[in-house]
Write a protein that holds these residues in place. Structure first.
Motif, PDB file in Angstrom:
ATOM      1  N   SER A 146      34.769  37.753  49.858  1.00 37.73           N
ATOM      2  CA  SER A 146      33.559  37.360  49.133  1.00 37.73           C
ATOM      3  C   SER A 146      33.380  38.226  47.883  1.00 37.73           C
ATOM      4  N   TYR A 147      33.599  39.511  48.040  1.00 36.11           N
ATOM      5  CA  TYR A 147      33.509  40.479  46.931  1.00 36.11           C
ATOM      6  C   TYR A 147      34.478  40.112  45.816  1.00 36.11           C
ATOM      7  N   LEU A 148      35.727  39.853  46.182  1.00 37.59           N
ATOM      8  CA  LEU A 148      36.752  39.554  45.191  1.00 37.59           C
ATOM      9  C   LEU A 148      36.535  38.189  44.542  1.00 37.59           C
ATOM     10  N   ASN A 149      36.012  37.242  45.281  1.00 39.35           N
ATOM     11  CA  ASN A 149      35.723  35.929  44.716  1.00 39.35           C
ATOM     12  C   ASN A 149      34.736  36.051  43.560  1.00 39.35           C
ATOM     13  N   GLY A 150      33.716  36.894  43.749  1.00 39.69           N
ATOM     14  CA  GLY A 150      32.733  37.121  42.689  1.00 39.69           C
ATOM     15  C   GLY A 150      33.354  37.783  41.469  1.00 39.69           C
ATOM     16  N   LEU A 151      34.263  38.725  41.697  1.00 35.12           N
ATOM     17  CA  LEU A 151      34.912  39.419  40.579  1.00 35.12           C
ATOM     18  C   LEU A 151      35.839  38.487  39.812  1.00 35.12           C
ATOM     19  N   ASN A 152      36.572  37.646  40.518  1.00 41.71           N
ATOM     20  CA  ASN A 152      37.472  36.704  39.851  1.00 41.71           C
ATOM     21  C   ASN A 152      36.701  35.689  39.012  1.00 41.71           C
ATOM     22  N   LYS A 153      35.529  35.303  39.464  1.00 43.45           N
ATOM     23  CA  LYS A 153      34.701  34.388  38.676  1.00 43.45           C
ATOM     24  C   LYS A 153      34.275  35.039  37.368  1.00 43.45           C
ATOM     25  N   ARG A 154      33.968  36.339  37.413  1.00 41.63           N
ATOM     26  CA  ARG A 154      33.582  37.052  36.181  1.00 41.63           C
ATOM     27  C   ARG A 154      34.761  37.127  35.201  1.00 41.63           C
ATOM     28  N   ILE A 155      35.963  37.358  35.723  1.00 45.99           N
ATOM     29  CA  ILE A 155      37.143  37.374  34.857  1.00 45.99           C
ATOM     30  C   ILE A 155      37.368  35.993  34.246  1.00 45.99           C
ATOM     31  N   ASP A 156      37.171  34.957  35.041  1.00 50.72           N
ATOM     32  CA  ASP A 156      37.344  33.588  34.538  1.00 50.72           C
ATOM     33  C   ASP A 156      36.403  33.299  33.373  1.00 50.72           C
ATOM     34  N   GLN A 191      43.969  44.982  32.280  1.00 49.31           N
ATOM     35  CA  GLN A 191      42.593  44.792  31.814  1.00 49.31           C
ATOM     36  C   GLN A 191      42.583  44.381  30.339  1.00 49.31           C
ATOM     37  N   ILE A 192      43.378  45.092  29.552  1.00 48.27           N
ATOM     38  CA  ILE A 192      43.452  44.803  28.115  1.00 48.27           C
ATOM     39  C   ILE A 192      43.921  43.369  27.884  1.00 48.27           C
ATOM     40  N   GLY A 193      44.888  42.927  28.675  1.00 48.49           N
ATOM     41  CA  GLY A 193      45.393  41.564  28.538  1.00 48.49           C
ATOM     42  C   GLY A 193      44.336  40.519  28.827  1.00 48.49           C
ATOM     43  N   TYR A 194      43.603  40.691  29.909  1.00 47.47           N
ATOM     44  CA  TYR A 194      42.522  39.748  30.237  1.00 47.47           C
ATOM     45  C   TYR A 194      41.455  39.740  29.148  1.00 47.47           C
ATOM     46  N   ALA A 195      41.271  40.883  28.479  1.00 51.77           N
ATOM     47  CA  ALA A 195      40.230  41.008  27.461  1.00 51.77           C
ATOM     48  C   ALA A 195      40.678  40.507  26.084  1.00 51.77           C
ATOM     49  N   GLY A 196      41.898  39.999  25.991  1.00 51.96           N
ATOM     50  CA  GLY A 196      42.365  39.446  24.735  1.00 51.96           C
ATOM     51  C   GLY A 196      43.020  40.459  23.821  1.00 51.96           C
TER      52      GLY A 196
END
Length: 310
Positions: A146-156, A191-196
């Motif tokens: 549940s914790y990770l699902n919330g974090l992945n949604k924020r990354i999305d 992290q840098i990659g996800y952030a563009g």
């Protein structure tokens, strides 16, 4: 109920993030402020009480390692009193935190032998998997998902915003240490990659290493982020002259275009899965302010260093 000691600030934070802190009894001196108020510090360090420069810290750690001296030690009477069932430790870096070997030597003297679980992630995915390992050890695996699902949604949300704006990757450098200069490693390049962004001086899923200044000048980052391990923005500001006095500093594209930023370490190093996502959100707002804004709750976690060339 299982009793836990966490010898890593990141694990301590994830126990709080997942609402599993009722199991937590012992922590390290570097753990989050809330934990230090509520739990007993069990792990100490020779650096406590010393106000050393980046160079001084590096010299002390290097000398101790060369001499075979332990940087960290366990308060054995407190550990014996807690009598934990599980101790979370690590084997990734014997400079940043106490390692499993040192922990094993301390617990060998206990009447009750705890289970030692090493949490030693190398990538961002590994950090997320660590949350499952932690929760599973306490019989609460479903909480981690549940914790990770919330974090992945924020990354999305971040990825979708960058895609919608057709943002091109920025040429980044994130420094993990100032004197000597270390590049960034392990999960930070992810992290840098996800952030563009893309940091071609980094070492994804590997250790950060000393990086020569002339190499940085040749790379010439568009955006420079300074986030030394263990340092807040305020602490880093005290040592920025180490960088700004270097030959060629004013020639850097990041300086010329006024794109130098300082950030708190806890979104990048010694971080929980949640605080690493904070780091992604912050970096995305810094790299691509036209596409996404830095969340308001992170406004005090970084600063734009207004340094015009002289």
């Amino acid at each position: 109920m299982l009793k836990v000691c966490s010898f890593l600030p990141a694990v301590t934070q994830m126990l709080y993030d997942m609402g599993l802190d009722e199991h937590l009894y012992g922590v390290t001196f570097e753990c989050p402020e809330q934990a230090l108020k509520e739990k007993q510090p069990v792990v100490r360090c020779i650096l406590e009480g010393k106000n050393l420069s980046s160079k001084g810290i590096d010299t002390l750690f290097s000398a101790s390692k060369h001499q075979g001296k332990d940087l960290y030690y366990v308060d054995e009477p407190i550990l014996e009193k807690i009598a934990p069932d599980i101790i979370f430790t690590q084997d990734m870096c014997d400079i940043c935190q106490i390692d499993t070997a040192c922990t094993a030597a301390a617990v060998a003297k206990l009447d009750k032998q705890p289970e030692l679980i090493s949490i030693s992630p190398e990538s961002l995915e590994d950090v997320f998997t660590s949350a499952i390992t932690i929760a599973k050890a306490l019989g609460k695996e479903e909480i981690a998902y549940s914790y990770l699902n919330g974090l992945n949604k924020r990354i999305d949300v971040v990825v979708d915003a960058l895609r919608a704006s057709k943002a091109l990757p920025k040429r980044i450098m994130l420094m993990e240490w100032l004197d000597p200069i270390f590049n960034c490693g392990h999960w930070i390049p992810h992290q840098i990659g996800y952030a563009g962004g893309i940091d071609m001086l980094s070492n994804p899923s590997g250790d950060s290493v000393v990086t020569p200044w002339d190499k940085i000048l040749k790379y010439d980052p568009e955006i420079l982020v300074v986030a030394p391990c263990g340092f807040t923005v305020k602490r880093t500001l005290e040592e920025m002259p180490i960088l700004t006095s270097k030959k060629g500093w004013n020639d850097l594209k990041a300086v010329q275009e006024n794109k130098v930023f300082i950030a708190d370490f806890d979104m990048f190093t010694q971080s929980s899965a949640n605080t690493l996502v904070n780091g992604i959100e912050l970096l995305a707002g810094v790299f691509h302010p036209g596409a996404i804004q830095v969340p308001k709750h992170l406004a005090t976690k970084f600063m734009h260093l207004d340094l015009q060339p002289v």
